[in-house]
Design an enzyme around this catalytic site. Structure first.
Site, mmCIF file in Angstrom:
data_model
loop_
_atom_site.group_PDB
_atom_site.id
_atom_site.type_symbol
_atom_site.label_atom_id
_atom_site.label_comp_id
_atom_site.label_asym_id
_atom_site.label_seq_id
_atom_site.Cartn_x
_atom_site.Cartn_y
_atom_site.Cartn_z
ATOM 1 C CG HIS A 188 -1.841 -1.080 1.421
ATOM 2 N ND1 HIS A 188 -1.875 -1.870 2.537
ATOM 3 C CD2 HIS A 188 -2.835 -1.536 0.617
ATOM 4 C CE1 HIS A 188 -2.840 -2.775 2.431
ATOM 5 N NE2 HIS A 188 -3.430 -2.600 1.258
ATOM 6 C CE LYS A 237 -14.186 -6.689 3.725
ATOM 7 N NZ LYS A 237 -13.128 -6.004 2.962
ATOM 8 N NE ARG A 276 -2.790 -7.816 -4.183
ATOM 9 C CZ ARG A 276 -3.549 -8.213 -3.187
ATOM 10 N NH1 ARG A 276 -3.035 -8.386 -1.998
ATOM 11 N NH2 ARG A 276 -4.824 -8.475 -3.368
ATOM 12 C CB SER A 333 -4.005 -6.656 4.855
ATOM 13 O OG SER A 333 -3.639 -5.410 4.330
HETATM 14 O O1 PNS Z 1 -8.903 -3.287 0.673
HETATM 15 P P1 PNS Z 1 -10.187 -3.836 0.122
HETATM 16 O O2 PNS Z 1 -10.937 -4.587 1.197
HETATM 17 O O3 PNS Z 1 -9.972 -4.653 -1.126
HETATM 18 O O4 PNS Z 1 -11.095 -2.561 -0.305
HETATM 19 C C1 PNS Z 1 -12.372 -2.730 -0.848
HETATM 20 C C2 PNS Z 1 -13.118 -1.383 -0.932
HETATM 21 C C3 PNS Z 1 -13.138 -0.704 0.434
HETATM 22 C C4 PNS Z 1 -12.419 -0.485 -1.918
HETATM 23 C C5 PNS Z 1 -14.573 -1.710 -1.419
HETATM 24 O O5 PNS Z 1 -15.096 -2.726 -0.607
HETATM 25 C C6 PNS Z 1 -15.489 -0.506 -1.367
HETATM 26 O O6 PNS Z 1 -15.375 0.404 -2.158
HETATM 27 N N1 PNS Z 1 -16.427 -0.505 -0.392
HETATM 28 C C7 PNS Z 1 -17.361 0.579 -0.172
HETATM 29 C C8 PNS Z 1 -18.803 0.181 -0.498
HETATM 30 C C9 PNS Z 1 -19.102 0.392 -1.966
HETATM 31 O O7 PNS Z 1 -18.989 1.460 -2.508
HETATM 32 N N2 PNS Z 1 -19.488 -0.727 -2.627
HETATM 33 C C10 PNS Z 1 -19.729 -0.753 -4.052
HETATM 34 C C11 PNS Z 1 -18.419 -1.000 -4.781
HETATM 35 S S1 PNS Z 1 -18.651 -1.213 -6.471
#
Ligand code: PNS
Length: 158
Positions: A17, A41, A90, A128
């Site tokens: 990150h 989560k 990645r 992570s």
């Molecule tokens: O680090 P991660 O867990 O891969 O991040 C995922 C994240 C936070 C980017 C994604 O879950 C997100 O955007 N969540 C917010 C809810 C949302 O907008 N959902 C619709 C996404 S298309």
């Protein structure tokens, strides 16, 4: 003003990150690292702890801000006056899910663009989840996360 929002769980932040944040800070006027506040989560670190570790890791980058959000990412991006979502890629395995999210976000707001940056190859194996597993099982995470984060992991696994 070019503002990018770099969203994620960051549970916890890793060198992968940090590599993306560092490189993005040279491309955008401002980078907002946005921690998803999603108690359902069941993260290892709560939102404040995750933000604290990110602040510690990015303290020298003057145009990087750390924040948290809940609800739809695209609404948060709009609220911050940004028009770019930044994601790290990645490997090919990340691509399908990231493409799906980028297309859904575009459907929700066509003025917001998702930009992907390739993670540096030395961090392409890093996640992570794996860092947490290695730390939980007593492995060394020194080359995977900053010392501050590895100390926090040690405390959690006491
Ligand atoms: O680090 P991660 O867990 O891969 O991040 C995922 C994240 C936070 C980017 C994604 O879950 C997100 O955007 N969540 C917010 C809810 C949302 O907008 N959902 C619709 C996404 S298309």
């Amino acid at each position: 003003m070019k503002i990018a929002v770099y969203p994620g769980s960051f549970d916890p932040i890793t060198y992968g990150h940090i590599d993306i944040i560092d490189r993005a800070s040279r491309l955008f006027d401002n980078v907002i690292v946005a921690v998803l506040n999603n108690p359902s989560k069941a993260p290892l670190f709560d939102t404040e702890e995750r933000m604290d570790m990110i602040r510690n890791a990015t303290s020298e980058l003057r145009n990087v801000e750390v924040d948290s959000f809940s609800g739809l990412l695209i609404d948060y991006v709009d609220q911050k006056g940004a028009n770019t979502v930044l994601k790290g890629l990645r490997a090919v395995s990340d691509f399908e899910y990231e493409l799906q999210m980028a297309l859904m976000n575009r459907k929700l707001n066509r003025n917001v663009e998702t930009i992907f940056m390739m993670t540096s190859s030395r961090y392409s194996f890093l996640s992570s989840s794996l860092v947490k597993e290695v730390a939980r099982l007593g492995g060394c995470v020194k080359e995977l996360v900053p010392d501050y984060v590895s100390e926090k992991l040690l405390e959690k696994n006491k």
